[in-house]
Design a protein around this motif. Structure first.
Motif, mmCIF file in Angstrom:
data_model
loop_
_atom_site.group_PDB
_atom_site.id
_atom_site.type_symbol
_atom_site.label_atom_id
_atom_site.label_comp_id
_atom_site.label_asym_id
_atom_site.label_seq_id
_atom_site.Cartn_x
_atom_site.Cartn_y
_atom_site.Cartn_z
ATOM 1 N N MET A 83 0.937 -1.020 0.237
ATOM 2 C CA MET A 83 -0.245 0.079 -0.161
ATOM 3 C C MET A 83 0.509 1.382 -0.233
ATOM 4 O O MET A 83 0.146 2.253 -0.278
ATOM 5 C CB MET A 83 -0.492 0.222 1.464
ATOM 6 N N ALA A 105 2.734 2.170 -3.436
ATOM 7 C CA ALA A 105 1.095 2.053 -4.833
ATOM 8 C C ALA A 105 0.600 0.700 -4.696
ATOM 9 O O ALA A 105 0.453 0.983 -5.799
ATOM 10 C CB ALA A 105 0.689 3.281 -5.679
ATOM 11 N N LYS A 106 1.644 -0.631 -4.941
ATOM 12 C CA LYS A 106 1.742 -1.935 -5.411
ATOM 13 C C LYS A 106 0.106 -2.137 -5.069
ATOM 14 O O LYS A 106 0.064 -3.488 -5.851
ATOM 15 C CB LYS A 106 2.014 -2.740 -5.162
ATOM 16 N N ARG A 107 -0.197 -2.035 -4.650
ATOM 17 C CA ARG A 107 -2.275 -2.401 -3.711
ATOM 18 C C ARG A 107 -3.000 -1.091 -3.246
ATOM 19 O O ARG A 107 -2.737 -0.340 -2.632
ATOM 20 C CB ARG A 107 -1.602 -2.847 -2.484
ATOM 21 N N GLN A 108 -4.009 -0.842 -3.915
ATOM 22 C CA GLN A 108 -4.855 0.336 -3.623
ATOM 23 C C GLN A 108 -6.334 -0.555 -2.568
ATOM 24 O O GLN A 108 -6.912 -0.184 -3.986
ATOM 25 C CB GLN A 108 -5.948 0.609 -4.837
ATOM 26 N N ASN A 124 -9.447 0.161 -0.707
ATOM 27 C CA ASN A 124 -10.325 1.621 -0.561
ATOM 28 C C ASN A 124 -9.987 2.422 0.695
ATOM 29 O O ASN A 124 -9.855 2.026 1.887
ATOM 30 C CB ASN A 124 -12.042 1.048 0.010
ATOM 31 N N GLU A 126 -8.603 -5.114 2.188
ATOM 32 C CA GLU A 126 -7.177 -4.736 1.589
ATOM 33 C C GLU A 126 -6.066 -5.815 2.111
ATOM 34 O O GLU A 126 -5.247 -5.994 1.572
ATOM 35 C CB GLU A 126 -7.144 -4.346 0.691
ATOM 36 N N HIS A 157 0.803 9.632 -1.234
ATOM 37 C CA HIS A 157 0.176 8.258 -1.290
ATOM 38 C C HIS A 157 -0.737 8.242 -0.569
ATOM 39 O O HIS A 157 -0.591 8.831 0.934
ATOM 40 C CB HIS A 157 1.318 7.022 -2.176
ATOM 41 N N ARG A 158 -2.357 7.978 -0.341
ATOM 42 C CA ARG A 158 -2.757 7.932 0.767
ATOM 43 C C ARG A 158 -3.280 6.366 1.306
ATOM 44 O O ARG A 158 -2.781 5.324 0.710
ATOM 45 C CB ARG A 158 -4.688 7.521 -0.454
ATOM 46 N N PRO A 174 -4.704 4.129 3.871
ATOM 47 C CA PRO A 174 -6.473 3.860 4.331
ATOM 48 C C PRO A 174 -7.579 4.764 5.241
ATOM 49 O O PRO A 174 -8.653 5.081 4.957
ATOM 50 C CB PRO A 174 -6.719 2.435 3.799
#
Length: 148
Positions: free
Chosen positions: A46, A49-52, A54, A85, A118-119, A121
């Protein structure tokens, strides 16, 4: 405060992960050691940014929770629900072969490279410095879960 921006901290965390065995007894929670290493790996995916996942953040989690979790020495509470996730019982990466998953997590810690802005969650967009603190605190939380 410890951070993955410091290579010696990553080395120490890798040594703790290396001592983890598939039959380690948890002190709290429901994850097995194998699920935990996959959970940590999903978190590092995450940050890069390889796993997004929600987003589930809100004003409280982006401010108060984020500050407490990343900018104070308070220990993280036990038994906090993760996002689907990163939950191996839901949509998280399912454990495969222990040796491969274990080695992959160590490689990810060794080569930790988050993407600034990058966010997360729960905490919303994080700086590179915040991702590095989060990475250490997340690993430390779960390694303590298994006595490492």
């Amino acid at each position: 405060m410890s951070t993955f921006a410091d290579p010696s901290v990553r080395t120490t965390v890798c040594a703790r992960i290396e001592r983890l065995t598939p039959d380690a007894q948890r002190r709290w929670g429901k994850m097995t050691p194998h699920q935990m290493i996959c959970h940590l790996a999903d978190g590092y995916r995450m940050s890069a940014a390889k796993r997004q996942p929600n987003p589930v953040d809100n004003l409280f989690t982006r401010t108060v929770m984020r500050f407490a979790a990343l900018h104070t020495p308070l220990k993280w509470p036990r038994d906090i629900q993760t996002v689907p996730e990163a939950d191996q019982g839901k949509n998280g990466t399912k454990p495969g072969a222990w040796e491969q998953d274990h080695a992959e997590l160590i490689r990810m810690v060794d080569n930790f490279t988050p993407i600034a802005g990058h966010r997360h969650p729960i905490f919303g967009p994080l700086t590179e410095t915040e991702w590095a603190v989060w990475a250490y605190r997340h690993a430390d939380h779960h390694l303590r879960q298994f006595g490492m």
